[in-house]
Design a protein around this motif. Sequence first.
Motif, PDB file in Angstrom:
ATOM      1  N   ALA A 183     -20.753  -9.414  12.811  1.00 41.08           N
ATOM      2  CA  ALA A 183     -20.161  -9.726  11.507  1.00 41.08           C
ATOM      3  C   ALA A 183     -19.494  -8.494  10.917  1.00 41.08           C
ATOM      4  O   ALA A 183     -20.086  -7.415  10.881  1.00 41.08           O
ATOM      5  CB  ALA A 183     -21.242 -10.236  10.558  1.00 41.08           C
ATOM      6  N   SER A 184     -18.287  -8.651  10.431  1.00 48.96           N
ATOM      7  CA  SER A 184     -17.553  -7.549   9.804  1.00 48.96           C
ATOM      8  C   SER A 184     -18.098  -7.299   8.401  1.00 48.96           C
ATOM      9  O   SER A 184     -18.350  -8.238   7.640  1.00 48.96           O
ATOM     10  CB  SER A 184     -16.061  -7.878   9.715  1.00 48.96           C
TER      11      SER A 184
ATOM     12  N   VAL B  94     -21.053  -9.541   4.291  1.00 46.32           N
ATOM     13  CA  VAL B  94     -20.480  -9.552   5.641  1.00 46.32           C
ATOM     14  C   VAL B  94     -19.713 -10.848   5.845  1.00 46.32           C
ATOM     15  O   VAL B  94     -20.015 -11.882   5.223  1.00 46.32           O
ATOM     16  CB  VAL B  94     -21.560  -9.406   6.734  1.00 46.32           C
ATOM     17  N   SER B  95     -18.724 -10.796   6.721  1.00 45.91           N
ATOM     18  CA  SER B  95     -17.925 -11.971   7.040  1.00 45.91           C
ATOM     19  C   SER B  95     -18.452 -12.618   8.316  1.00 45.91           C
ATOM     20  O   SER B  95     -18.667 -11.941   9.321  1.00 45.91           O
ATOM     21  CB  SER B  95     -16.458 -11.574   7.239  1.00 45.91           C
ATOM     22  N   ILE B  96     -18.647 -13.938   8.275  1.00 42.62           N
ATOM     23  CA  ILE B  96     -19.046 -14.672   9.470  1.00 42.62           C
ATOM     24  C   ILE B  96     -17.931 -15.622   9.901  1.00 42.62           C
ATOM     25  O   ILE B  96     -18.160 -16.591  10.627  1.00 42.62           O
ATOM     26  CB  ILE B  96     -20.349 -15.447   9.243  1.00 42.62           C
TER      27      ILE B  96
ATOM     28  N   SER C 253     -17.515 -17.513  13.408  1.00 44.53           N
ATOM     29  CA  SER C 253     -18.799 -17.547  14.113  1.00 44.53           C
ATOM     30  C   SER C 253     -19.320 -18.960  14.326  1.00 44.53           C
ATOM     31  O   SER C 253     -20.114 -19.202  15.243  1.00 44.53           O
ATOM     32  CB  SER C 253     -19.849 -16.759  13.330  1.00 44.53           C
TER      33      SER C 253
ATOM     34  N   ASP D  83     -17.548 -18.562   4.512  1.00 35.21           N
ATOM     35  CA  ASP D  83     -17.380 -17.555   5.570  1.00 35.21           C
ATOM     36  C   ASP D  83     -17.972 -16.201   5.227  1.00 35.21           C
ATOM     37  O   ASP D  83     -17.629 -15.197   5.853  1.00 35.21           O
ATOM     38  CB  ASP D  83     -15.897 -17.374   5.937  1.00 35.21           C
ATOM     39  N   GLU D  84     -18.850 -16.150   4.216  1.00 29.55           N
ATOM     40  CA  GLU D  84     -19.492 -14.878   3.875  1.00 29.55           C
ATOM     41  C   GLU D  84     -20.998 -15.051   3.754  1.00 29.55           C
ATOM     42  O   GLU D  84     -21.487 -16.147   3.456  1.00 29.55           O
ATOM     43  CB  GLU D  84     -18.956 -14.327   2.545  1.00 29.55           C
TER      44      GLU D  84
ATOM     45  N   THR E 241     -19.257  -3.315  11.808  1.00 29.86           N
ATOM     46  CA  THR E 241     -19.813  -4.624  12.150  1.00 29.86           C
ATOM     47  C   THR E 241     -21.332  -4.535  12.261  1.00 29.86           C
ATOM     48  O   THR E 241     -21.890  -3.467  12.520  1.00 29.86           O
ATOM     49  CB  THR E 241     -19.246  -5.169  13.478  1.00 29.86           C
TER      50      THR E 241
END
Length: 611
Positions: free
Chosen positions: A250-251, A272-274, A277, A413-414, A448
């Motif tokens: 995750a970024s 974090v961004s998922i 995923s 998405d987070e 990440t």
Amino acid sequence: MTVFDFHGPGLTEEQWRHISELAGTLSTEQALWLSGYFAGLDHRKRELSPSTDVRPHDGRVHELATGSLETRTITILFGSETGNSADVASALQESVGREGLEAVVADMADYKPRQLRSESDLLIITSTHGEGEPPATAMDFFEFLESARAPHLDDLRYAVLALGDSTYDQYCEAGKRLDRRLTELGAIRLVERVDCDVDYEDSASEWIGAVTQELKRSRDRTSTGHHAPDIALQPRITKRIVDQRHPFRASVIDNIVLSGRGSTKETRHIEVSIEGSGLKFEPGDALGVIPSNDPSLVSALLDALGLSSDEEVSIGDRTVGLGQALTDEYEITVGSTRFVNQWAELTGADDLVALRGKEQVDARSEFLFHNHIIDVVRRYPMPGVRPSAFIAGLRNMRPRLYSVASSLSLVPDEVHLTVGAVRFELNGEPRSGVATGYLADRVAPTGTVPVYIQPNPRFRLPADDVPILMIGAGTGVAPYRAFLQEREARGASGRSWLVFGDRNFHTDFLYQTEWQRWLKDGMLTRMQVAFSRDGRTKSYVQHRLKENAKDIYAWLEEGASLYVCGGRELAPAIHATLIDALKQEGKLSDVSAAEYLGTMQSTGRYQVDVY
């Protein structure tokens, strides 16, 4: 007339019609074979009256209460802290299902122990928490089974898979307790218990295969009158696309200090961004984070061992450099019983040898509290130690779970986290927690983090119109932020009440502006706070509950769902305060107050998430 032109004994008109239609299609050879087949069925039915099942392990003859395996029930029961037992339970259900056997899966938290009387085949998977304790959600089941109320279970067959960590003295003790107790109650072991370490997948798969094979053999004995040939069943546990073995990178979107300047502790808000995923979650779930060790600690440990980071070690079927192994694969901060035993054997140090054995549990725990692995290696050096011998005493790196502090409905998405950094001094050196140090010091925006979702079905929002009472301390407030975000996104109408506590108002009022906004727009109905270090006497969330006992009781009577989240010591303090409130405002006795809360727990209105 022909031989088929008469009704047999007790045949119905429909049965006779089917037989007549079939007979008209049979050749002479087919008819002869069919007559032998029915003769065999008759012989088998007579042989199974009363029906028996000879045990393959202990030689006992087990009377099948229901007469045949086709009418027996198969129940898979799991007790889980992190979800591993639930995963194995699902894999076992799939495995027996492939053999045409139907099994029901149940969480010990939801299971009514008195159903044990009516069970036929009970397959249990349980983890062990701490020093031999069952998972928190399984406590009621264990208490019933180990009490005088537990029934004799002479008609029950069972199997136990125990999950644990061999670095603890009471390795897999929860599973061992169930195995012992079920035997004491007269139940018969279907297959031998298997104790699984942290790397449980292979052992669990072998156990699943053994259980499935034994159930299949029992069915085949019942239906054909003889043992089916042994078939080596080795079903693999089907893993999710993203899990702790296969995490998503995750970024990092943001990583900021949430606590104010001058705070006595450091609390961080991490986003974090998922995206991409495929991960989904609900408020109340946790994010599993797989950390890596501090490079400076790895370097210091290699220096103390006199080893090079380039030296190779084998991990399963892989060969990696020692430096990488110590960074990513193993726990190298806090020591364990396994490490003490291994290092004592390698060095022969009298102090360490004296710490070995079950009778030295307290002394060993005290020693490990004051000495990390690097302290032990420095104090009791072992020149020329082989890398493989050193890592044999280490535990595998474990993921850490953090309550999700955001709603996917409001922030797609987070995933947001609220993390308290663990920092302290030991033996004259600054130290930090493995995962919190990783997140606070080495995870920056644009970096990440390996993550996965750990569902928590025992901490869920009720229907949108149901009132919720949320009690949290410190980072335990995280899931409540997710709760209110979710209710905001859904336009929920139910009232909400937050009771929050931390150290200081000016520095530790986490997410203060957000709570104030929700109070203003009515999404949050009311809020009480307790800051323990602001006054002359310490004030905690349980004091706020006591002060508002009348309203607490009213909310509970009106059907509110109650939540508790925070450190493990919080739950019993809150529970005791609630008992007092029920006695005071509801005029209940101790027993009635306990039953009141017990009913709330069993119906999902009283949910606890502690760490």
